[in-house]
Structure formats: structure tokens, C-alpha cells
Design an enzyme around this catalytic site. Structure first.
Site, PDB file in Angstrom:
ATOM      1  N   HIS A 184       0.836  -1.204   0.000  1.00 33.58           N
ATOM      2  CA  HIS A 184       0.000   0.000   0.000  1.00 33.58           C
ATOM      3  C   HIS A 184       0.872   1.255   0.000  1.00 33.58           C
ATOM      4  O   HIS A 184       0.635   2.193  -0.764  1.00 33.58           O
ATOM      5  CB  HIS A 184      -0.907   0.041   1.241  1.00 33.58           C
ATOM      6  CG  HIS A 184      -1.887  -1.075   1.330  1.00 33.58           C
ATOM      7  ND1 HIS A 184      -2.007  -1.865   2.452  1.00 33.58           N
ATOM      8  CD2 HIS A 184      -2.803  -1.534   0.440  1.00 33.58           C
ATOM      9  CE1 HIS A 184      -2.972  -2.759   2.253  1.00 33.58           C
ATOM     10  NE2 HIS A 184      -3.454  -2.589   1.033  1.00 33.58           N
ATOM     11  N   ARG A 244      -1.485  -6.303  -8.051  1.00 33.01           N
ATOM     12  CA  ARG A 244      -0.360  -7.211  -7.846  1.00 33.01           C
ATOM     13  C   ARG A 244      -0.264  -8.268  -8.931  1.00 33.01           C
ATOM     14  O   ARG A 244       0.801  -8.799  -9.193  1.00 33.01           O
ATOM     15  CB  ARG A 244      -0.495  -7.919  -6.495  1.00 33.01           C
ATOM     16  CG  ARG A 244      -0.371  -6.994  -5.313  1.00 33.01           C
ATOM     17  CD  ARG A 244      -0.821  -7.676  -4.055  1.00 33.01           C
ATOM     18  NE  ARG A 244      -2.234  -8.027  -4.242  1.00 33.01           N
ATOM     19  CZ  ARG A 244      -2.952  -8.750  -3.424  1.00 33.01           C
ATOM     20  NH1 ARG A 244      -2.410  -9.228  -2.343  1.00 33.01           N
ATOM     21  NH2 ARG A 244      -4.212  -9.016  -3.672  1.00 33.01           N
ATOM     22  N   SER A 298      -2.801  -7.949   2.689  1.00 33.13           N
ATOM     23  CA  SER A 298      -3.261  -7.808   4.070  1.00 33.13           C
ATOM     24  C   SER A 298      -3.776  -9.112   4.659  1.00 33.13           C
ATOM     25  O   SER A 298      -3.581  -9.383   5.844  1.00 33.13           O
ATOM     26  CB  SER A 298      -4.347  -6.731   4.159  1.00 33.13           C
ATOM     27  OG  SER A 298      -3.814  -5.469   3.885  1.00 33.13           O
TER      28      SER A 298
END
Length: 153
Positions: free
Chosen positions: A17, A90, A128
Site C-alpha cells: 500500500h 499485484r 493484508s
């Protein structure tokens, strides 16, 4: 003024991030990191903790603001005068998911453009969900979060 919203739940905020925000800063006058509420997610960290970590990460950057929001992302964009939604990708799976959201957002508000940025290759494996799992099982996740908040992990 070019304002971008970088929305997410950021549970927790990762180096991936941080990478997207830092690389996008030259493109915009301001980046608002919108910590949103996702009804499909169960959070490990409180909203207050997630916001505090992001504020700590960018405390020396006046172009970054951190705000909680609830509701539709395009409605929040209109509220803060953001013309862009910033999203990190990603892999192709992220693109498939994010492109559908971008198309729906465009249908809801034609004045808002979604900007996709590829995550730096060395950070592409970080997400995450995996970082949360490492933490739940008492693993060391420091290498996956920004340096400014590593002491909290």
C-alpha cells in the site's frame, strides 16, 4: 487541483500500500487514503488503529490525508472533490476484480477515472490477508509493513 482517493480497508496497511501511494504522489496534488467499511470483511484491527498507522506512515507528507468513509466510493469521491480513484494491482486476479469495480464506478459517476498502478515486483506477494494470518498465528510480520509502524508488530 488533482485529487486521488486511495480506498481500502487496510487491515493492516502494508508495504505494498505504501509503495502505491509513494509512487503516485508525483501524479497528484493530493492523495486521500480513504479507510472504508467493507461489509464483507471481518477486521483484525480497529478503525482507529488502522487510521493511526497510516497517519504515522505519512506524517511528513502534506500531500497525503487519511479519512474514514462509509458508503459508495464514488459518493465519497464527490464529497472530497476527487477526480481519480487509485488502485494497486499485484497480479491478473487483482485486475479482473478491480476492473469490474472500476467499470461499475464509471457507470455510477462518469467524472471519476480509476488509475491502476502495478505494485513493485519485490512487494507483489504481500497482501493484508496473509499479513493478518501471520499475526494471528504469532508470526513476525514486521518485514511486510511500513518501517514507521513496525514496532507495533
Amino acid at each position: 487541483m488533482k485529487i486521488a482517493l486511495f480506498p481500502g480497508s487496510f487491515d493492516p496497511f502494508t508495504k505494498g500500500h505504501e509503495d502505491i501511494v509513494l509512487r503516485a504522489l508525483p501524479l497528484f496534488d493530493k492523495i486521500v487514503i480513504g479507510v472504508g467499511s467493507n461489509t464483507a470483511k471481518k477486521y483484525l484491527f480497529t478503525l482507529e488503529q488502522r487510521i493511526a498507522w497510516i497517519k504515522t506512515t505519512f506524517k511528513n507528507n502534506p500531500k497525503v490525508e487519511v479519512i474514514f468513509y462509509d458508503g459508495l466510493t464514488v459518493d465519497f469521491c464527490a464529497k472530497i472533490n476527487a477526480q481519480y480513484i487509485l488502485r494497486g494491482l499485484r497480479n491478473p486476479t487483482d485486475y479482473g476484480y478491480e476492473s469490474n469495480i472500476a467499470l461499475m464506478n464509471k457507470a455510477l459517476n462518469n467524472n471519476i477515472e480509476t488509475i491502476f498502478m502495478l505494485t513493485s515486483p519485490e512487494l507483489m506477494a504481500i497482501n493484508s490477508t496473509i499479513v493478518r494470518d501471520i499475526l494471528i498465528y504469532k508470526g513476525d510480520a514486521k518485514q511486510f509493513v511500513p518501517t514507521s509502524i513496525q514496532n507495533d508488530f
